[in-house]
Design an enzyme around this catalytic site. Structure first.
Site: not given
Ligand code: PGA
Length: 240
Positions: A67, A135, A137, A142
């Site tokens: 992304d 959450d 995702h 999401e």
């Molecule tokens: P993070 O993000 O590694 O910064 O915790 C993980 C994600 O949102 O997929």
């Protein structure tokens, strides 16, 4: 789904590095699906160290990232293009022309999504690295995102914007939209390696591993993939 629980972030990163290094030794021309965020930082450092020791090379590797934020380009320090350059690509011998991310600066974002789909079709991933959002995702898919979605423009959940704001310098707004590979694209990888550490991931990890397969917890779809390894620290595994 194979679940490996370890005692620390360092151990989680070490196991992930062993898996990725094994993949690169087996297949020096592998296509890697890569992720950003704080979770894979230790892994990327270990991969860079393995390259410096002469253990692996990225010369034949192609990479596709999950992304990118809408509105941010490689020259913006908060973009994922910049993250990848700083954390991995700048430390190994990967050819920059073989590294791909969605273009968050594209004028026509829908065409950019279709371009990325074609790229993904041409570059099936040997292994897809994932983190998980608090959450549930994966990528920026999401809760509520269709499991059959391909690359698309994602409106980030409020909790994601808050979670990610820690990575932005004071006063800089976190973009609220991103281009993300879809869940269908993530599921098409031959193998998936998901890493999670920290208490704030425990609920999402529970949903992914033990909950119902539901679009309310996007990571739960991974229960239906045939080759998934999940590496967790004790905090992330604490509700299992
Ligand atoms: P993070 O993000 O590694 O910064 O915790 C993980 C994600 O949102 O997929």
């Amino acid at each position: 789904m194979e679940i490996v629980t370890v005692g620390s972030y360092a151990e989680m990163s070490e196991i992930a590095a062993k898996i990725m290094i094994g993949e690169l030794k087996k297949c020096p021309r592998a296509v890697l699906g890569l992720a950003t965020g704080s979770t894979p930082l230790g892994l990327y450092k270990m991969l860079a160290d393995a390259y410096k020791r002469g253990e692996i090379s990225f010369r034949g590797v192609r990479s596709v990232n999950l992304d990118e934020y809408v509105g941010l380009g490689a020259d913006n320090g908060n973009s994922y293009a910049s993250f990848m350059n700083e954390r991995l690509f700048g430390h190994v011998d990967i050819l920059r022309e073989n590294t791909y991310l969605p273009n968050g600066l594209a004028e026509d974002l829908q065409s950019e999504c279709r371009r990325y789909d074609s790229l993904l079709d041409a570059l099936p991933r040997n292994i897809q690295l994932l983190g998980i959002g608090s959450d549930g995702h994966i990528g920026f898919n999401e809760p509520g995102t269709s499991f059959i979605e391909r690359t698309h423009i994602a409106e980030l959940a409020k909790s994601t914007v808050t979670d990610n704001s820690r990575l932005f310098e004071c006063g800089q707004a976190v973009p609220e939209r991103a281009l993300t590979m879809g869940i269908a694209d993530i599921m098409s990888a031959e193998k998936i390696l998901l890493l999670a550490n920290g208490k704030n991931k425990a609920k999402a990890v529970w949903g992914m591993v033990s909950g119902q397969v539901t679009e309310d917890c996007p990571a739960s779809i991974l229960q239906r993939h045939k080759n998934v390894t999940v590496v967790l620290d004790g905090d992330a595994a604490s509700l299992l």
